[in-house]
Design a protein around this motif. Sequence first.
Motif, PDB file in Angstrom:
ATOM      1  N   VAL A 197       0.836  -1.200   0.000  1.00 35.01           N
ATOM      2  CA  VAL A 197       0.000   0.000   0.000  1.00 35.01           C
ATOM      3  C   VAL A 197       0.870   1.249   0.000  1.00 35.01           C
ATOM      4  N   ASP A 198       1.922   1.246   0.824  1.00 32.45           N
ATOM      5  CA  ASP A 198       2.819   2.402   0.873  1.00 32.45           C
ATOM      6  C   ASP A 198       3.455   2.658  -0.493  1.00 32.45           C
ATOM      7  N   LEU A 199       3.849   1.602  -1.197  1.00 31.04           N
ATOM      8  CA  LEU A 199       4.413   1.784  -2.535  1.00 31.04           C
ATOM      9  C   LEU A 199       3.399   2.441  -3.466  1.00 31.04           C
ATOM     10  N   LEU A 200       2.149   1.997  -3.399  1.00 27.43           N
ATOM     11  CA  LEU A 200       1.124   2.571  -4.269  1.00 27.43           C
ATOM     12  C   LEU A 200       0.841   4.027  -3.906  1.00 27.43           C
ATOM     13  N   LEU A 201       0.852   4.343  -2.616  1.00 23.65           N
ATOM     14  CA  LEU A 201       0.658   5.737  -2.212  1.00 23.65           C
ATOM     15  C   LEU A 201       1.805   6.613  -2.711  1.00 23.65           C
ATOM     16  N   ARG A 202       3.023   6.089  -2.653  1.00 24.08           N
ATOM     17  CA  ARG A 202       4.159   6.823  -3.216  1.00 24.08           C
ATOM     18  C   ARG A 202       3.977   7.007  -4.723  1.00 24.08           C
ATOM     19  N   ALA A 205      -9.999  -5.304  -1.407  1.00 24.51           N
ATOM     20  CA  ALA A 205     -10.852  -4.124  -1.233  1.00 24.51           C
ATOM     21  C   ALA A 205     -10.336  -3.232  -0.102  1.00 24.51           C
ATOM     22  N   GLU A 206      -9.926  -3.834   0.996  1.00 22.52           N
ATOM     23  CA  GLU A 206      -9.444  -3.050   2.136  1.00 22.52           C
ATOM     24  C   GLU A 206      -8.146  -2.324   1.813  1.00 22.52           C
ATOM     25  N   THR A 207      -7.231  -2.996   1.143  1.00 19.40           N
ATOM     26  CA  THR A 207      -5.927  -2.380   0.880  1.00 19.40           C
ATOM     27  C   THR A 207      -6.016  -1.308  -0.200  1.00 19.40           C
ATOM     28  N   LEU A 208      -6.926  -1.461  -1.143  1.00 20.34           N
ATOM     29  CA  LEU A 208      -7.042  -0.458  -2.205  1.00 20.34           C
ATOM     30  C   LEU A 208      -7.786   0.797  -1.760  1.00 20.34           C
ATOM     31  N   THR A 209      -8.570   0.704  -0.695  1.00 21.66           N
ATOM     32  CA  THR A 209      -9.379   1.855  -0.277  1.00 21.66           C
ATOM     33  C   THR A 209      -8.545   3.098   0.015  1.00 21.66           C
ATOM     34  N   PRO A 210      -7.482   3.025   0.825  1.00 22.04           N
ATOM     35  CA  PRO A 210      -6.692   4.249   1.046  1.00 22.04           C
ATOM     36  C   PRO A 210      -5.976   4.723  -0.214  1.00 22.04           C
ATOM     37  N   VAL A 211      -5.633   3.811  -1.101  1.00 20.98           N
ATOM     38  CA  VAL A 211      -4.983   4.212  -2.355  1.00 20.98           C
ATOM     39  C   VAL A 211      -5.966   4.971  -3.239  1.00 20.98           C
TER      40      VAL A 211
END
Length: 336
Positions: A131-136, A170-176
């Motif tokens: 998730v952190d990689l995707l946010l970056r 679904a949970e991990t993609l929500t913040p992204v």
Amino acid sequence: MSREAAGGGHGPGGDAGRAARADRARDANRRAGTPLRFGYGTNGLADLRLDDALALLADLGYDGVGLTLDHMHLDPLAPDLAARTRRVAHRLDELGLGVTVETGARYVLDPRRKHGPSLLDADPDDRARRVDLLLRAVRVAADLGAHAVHCFSGIVPAGADEDTAWKRLAETLTPVLDAAATAGVPLAVEPEPGHLLATLADFHHLRRTLGDPEPLGLTLDLGHCQCLEPLPPADCVREAAPWLRHVQIEDMRRGVHEHLPFGDGEIDFPPVLAALAATGYQGLTVVELPRHSPAGPHFAAHSLPFLRHAAPSAPAPAPVPPHGDPSATPEGSRTP
């Protein structure tokens, strides 16, 4: 200065000459009336420094680049990411290249596990690293002016059932998706053979699970359509049109997930590219040949003339509405 965007005047005429040559090549493409914009993926140019790869693509006349964040190309985990991203943004602007940000680097997070950790891993800390990689990647995409951020689900871990895997996705993609909405950059999820989300039907399952959020779009790999979708690639394009945010392209054979140079597979490209142009898609169509990187400059040079020859010359009609009927692919199917 970082190796990602060291600048310089490699080749005849330096930067100004390179930009002028790139403009002439793209102008020729526009004069031919080709409505599509072609790029080449840096995961197929991994033996080149990023600046050299960008210069090569500009010289060849590509419209843009699919930039895979990796240890050799705008390392997303190294210090001073924002400053390095600004330099790359300036370089892309100098060369007149569009960009999409891709996150399919094999070992950028784990040197021992290809594409690990994933959004589906059992360990929540491992999922958080992806998730952190995707946010970056979203932040990088916003700073580069990219038209989308690409990602994929990952494979179902051993011992996990599919219901659990879908819940984790679904949970991990929500913040992204929240970050993508704030940044104004679509998140384009790619159906990948062998992954939890492998088909167009799986993409529609995800978007309905998430409530069809506005930032969620689709990366359509046209070779994957040939590999395992029940519909022909041109029909896949038409079915996927309302959600298209990024397109990857290569040749492929039915039932074999192997990215091939154009002409080595089974795809009939003119009708596929005509279907894509007819959707009004405005993003990049990026050549995806990651396993041909040792000869990347050769394949980059030969791919663009092939695509221009296969692409339609008539202007594209008006874009399709932002939403439409889902794919006719049976939901949940992940088999050829």
